[in-house]
Design a protein around this motif. Structure first.
Motif, short mmCIF file in Angstrom:
data_model
loop_
_atom_site.label_atom_id
_atom_site.label_comp_id
_atom_site.label_asym_id
_atom_site.label_seq_id
_atom_site.Cartn_x
_atom_site.Cartn_y
_atom_site.Cartn_z
N ASP A 42 14.53 33.06 -57.10
CA ASP A 42 15.19 31.96 -56.41
C ASP A 42 14.27 30.75 -56.44
O ASP A 42 13.54 30.47 -55.49
CB ASP A 42 15.52 32.37 -54.98
CG ASP A 42 16.48 31.40 -54.32
OD1 ASP A 42 16.63 30.30 -54.84
OD2 ASP A 42 17.08 31.76 -53.28
N VAL A 43 14.34 30.02 -57.56
CA VAL A 43 13.45 28.88 -57.74
C VAL A 43 13.75 27.80 -56.72
O VAL A 43 12.85 27.18 -56.16
CB VAL A 43 13.59 28.33 -59.18
CG1 VAL A 43 12.67 27.13 -59.37
CG2 VAL A 43 13.26 29.41 -60.19
N GLY A 44 15.05 27.57 -56.46
CA GLY A 44 15.43 26.54 -55.51
C GLY A 44 14.84 26.77 -54.14
O GLY A 44 14.32 25.85 -53.50
N LYS A 45 14.92 28.01 -53.65
CA LYS A 45 14.38 28.32 -52.33
C LYS A 45 12.87 28.20 -52.32
O LYS A 45 12.28 27.73 -51.34
CB LYS A 45 14.80 29.74 -51.93
CG LYS A 45 14.38 30.14 -50.53
CD LYS A 45 14.90 31.52 -50.17
CE LYS A 45 14.48 31.92 -48.76
NZ LYS A 45 14.97 33.27 -48.41
N THR A 46 12.23 28.62 -53.40
CA THR A 46 10.77 28.55 -53.48
C THR A 46 10.27 27.11 -53.40
O THR A 46 9.27 26.83 -52.73
CB THR A 46 10.28 29.20 -54.78
OG1 THR A 46 10.75 30.55 -54.84
CG2 THR A 46 8.76 29.19 -54.85
N PHE A 47 10.99 26.20 -54.05
CA PHE A 47 10.57 24.79 -54.09
C PHE A 47 11.47 23.90 -53.25
O PHE A 47 11.62 22.71 -53.53
CB PHE A 47 10.55 24.30 -55.55
CG PHE A 47 9.51 24.98 -56.40
CD1 PHE A 47 8.19 24.55 -56.38
CD2 PHE A 47 9.84 26.06 -57.20
CE1 PHE A 47 7.23 25.17 -57.16
CE2 PHE A 47 8.88 26.70 -57.98
CZ PHE A 47 7.57 26.26 -57.95
N HIS A 48 12.08 24.48 -52.22
CA HIS A 48 12.87 23.72 -51.25
C HIS A 48 13.99 22.91 -51.91
O HIS A 48 14.25 21.76 -51.54
CB HIS A 48 11.97 22.81 -50.43
CG HIS A 48 10.84 23.52 -49.74
ND1 HIS A 48 11.05 24.33 -48.62
CD2 HIS A 48 9.51 23.59 -50.01
CE1 HIS A 48 9.88 24.84 -48.25
NE2 HIS A 48 8.94 24.42 -49.06
N GLY A 49 14.62 23.54 -52.91
CA GLY A 49 15.76 22.91 -53.54
C GLY A 49 15.44 21.72 -54.41
O GLY A 49 16.34 21.00 -54.84
N PRO A 53 19.85 19.32 -50.70
CA PRO A 53 20.11 20.03 -49.44
C PRO A 53 20.48 21.49 -49.70
O PRO A 53 21.31 21.80 -50.55
CB PRO A 53 21.30 19.27 -48.85
CG PRO A 53 21.21 17.90 -49.44
CD PRO A 53 20.67 18.10 -50.83
N GLN A 54 19.86 22.40 -48.96
CA GLN A 54 20.13 23.82 -49.09
C GLN A 54 21.08 24.29 -47.98
O GLN A 54 21.39 23.55 -47.06
CB GLN A 54 18.82 24.61 -49.03
CG GLN A 54 17.83 24.24 -50.13
CD GLN A 54 16.58 25.08 -50.10
OE1 GLN A 54 16.56 26.23 -50.53
NE2 GLN A 54 15.52 24.50 -49.56
N GLY A 55 21.54 25.52 -48.11
CA GLY A 55 22.42 26.09 -47.10
C GLY A 55 23.83 25.54 -47.16
O GLY A 55 24.45 25.29 -46.13
N SER A 61 29.58 22.85 -52.94
CA SER A 61 28.17 22.56 -52.69
C SER A 61 27.27 23.54 -53.44
O SER A 61 26.21 23.16 -53.94
CB SER A 61 27.88 22.61 -51.19
OG SER A 61 28.05 23.92 -50.68
N HIS A 62 27.69 24.80 -53.54
CA HIS A 62 26.89 25.80 -54.27
C HIS A 62 26.89 25.50 -55.77
O HIS A 62 25.85 25.66 -56.43
CB HIS A 62 27.43 27.20 -54.01
CG HIS A 62 27.17 27.69 -52.62
ND1 HIS A 62 25.91 27.99 -52.16
CD2 HIS A 62 28.01 27.95 -51.58
CE1 HIS A 62 25.97 28.41 -50.90
NE2 HIS A 62 27.23 28.38 -50.52
N ARG A 63 28.02 25.06 -56.30
CA ARG A 63 28.07 24.74 -57.74
C ARG A 63 27.19 23.54 -58.06
O ARG A 63 26.48 23.53 -59.07
CB ARG A 63 29.52 24.47 -58.16
CG ARG A 63 30.43 25.69 -58.02
CD ARG A 63 31.81 25.42 -58.60
NE ARG A 63 32.71 26.53 -58.29
CZ ARG A 63 33.66 26.49 -57.38
NH1 ARG A 63 33.84 25.40 -56.67
NH2 ARG A 63 34.44 27.53 -57.17
#
Length: 314
Positions: A42-49, A53-55, A61-63
């Motif tokens: 999960d690269v996005g989570k590791t580097f805060h997206g 914006p996450q979540g 929004s996920h796409r």
């Protein structure tokens, strides 16, 4: 001796070309392996997206988040490759004495790489961007919920409508004031259509977890977009993301996502004449916004229109 020398040169050239081809193949395999490893975590989570914006609480929004992460990884991979070539050339071909380095031309593998690779990268990014953009901008003829978003300096009004279009009827409404943050209540699991309009200047409707910011235009323009469904209940802060005047930074609202049954109960209470706060209390929700607070305009006789105030007092 001349014939022997002429026999050796083509062989050396072919060897050099093979070495270059092997190097390019190694770089390609290494890049592919790096991308495989990066996509496996999960690269996005590791580097805060990477700043996105996450979540997210909608499929759209996920796409968009996935497209952003993939594009960022591709850009970083290209950047690392180019930086590597730059430093390799600096070290490999640095000045050694007063003689010039060997001048080479017509390096076909290299020319192929820097001509075809950028075209392929742009084509792939354009393809996936077009797909995601088309999906995000898609609207339906009969959404489950229609909300009219009315922006004005410096607050919001949310009108729950019985159909789509400007001729539909408003069945319930929530109006924000200086003292009360407006709360927009929406259900999970239903398609939702937003129809935006402004009373004065350009504003921008933005809930980071919902979708990217959507401009709200004055006049007869109605900016329309939809989300397939909301997936997660909770309270989410909303903002105006377009500079619109003195209190732009404080022009906030709250999106409250509830279950479909609670939404139906809330809307029924609103139709019966209850305030938004009373209707929220009826479904067990906090009656006031929890993600943001009202702003203090500090408009009084000491700091606003002081001359006029003094004249009235006399």
């Amino acid at each position: 001796m001349v014939a022997r020398g002429s026999d050796v040169r083509p062989t050396a050239g072919r060897r050099s070309q093979r070495r270059n081809a092997v190097r390019l193949a190694g770089l390609g395999v290494g890049g592919a392996a790096l991308l495989t490893l990066l996509t496996g975590c999960d690269v996005g989570k590791t580097f805060h997206g990477f700043g996105w914006p996450q979540g997210g609480i909608t499929p759209q929004s996920h796409r968009m988040y996935d497209l952003w992460i993939a594009s960022t990884i591709a850009a970083l991979a290209v950047g690392v490759f180019v930086w590597g070539l730059i430093f390799w050339c600096i070290i490999r071909y640095r000045k050694r004495g007063d003689s010039l380095p060997v001048q080479t031309r017509f390096n076909m593998p290299m020319e192929f790489l820097y001509t075809i690779a950028p075209v392929l990268i742009v084509a792939v990014l354009f393809y996936y961007t077009a797909i995601v953009q088309t999906d995000v901008d898609r609207t339906s003829k009969n959404p489950d919920v229609t909300v009219e978003v009315v922006a004005f300096k410096w607050n919001w009004q949310f009108n729950y409508r019985d159909a789509i279009g400007p001729d539909a009827n408003t069945v319930a409404s929530t109006l924000g004031t200086t003292e009360v943050i407006p709360v927009l209540v929406l259900p999970t699991g239903r398609s939702i259509r937003f129809e935006e309009t402004s009373k004065d200047v350009i504003h921008s409707f933005w809930v980071p977890e919902l979708l990217f910011k959507r401009d709200v235009f004055p006049g007869n323009v109605r900016n329309v977009f939809e989300v397939d469904r909301l997936t997660t209940e909770g309270a989410y802060v909303g903002r105006c993301a377009e500079l619109c005047g003195t209190y732009h930074s404080m022009m906030n609202f709250e999106l409250r996502v509830v279950s479909p049954a609670e939404y139906d109960q809330f809307l029924a209470a609103k139709k019966a004449g209850q305030s938004t706060q009373d209707a929220l209390t009826a479904i067990g929700e906090n009656p006031l916004a929890t993600t943001t607070e009202p702003f203090q305009t500090r408009r009084n006789e000491n700091n606003f229109n002081k001359t006029s105030a003094a004249g009235v007092g006399s």
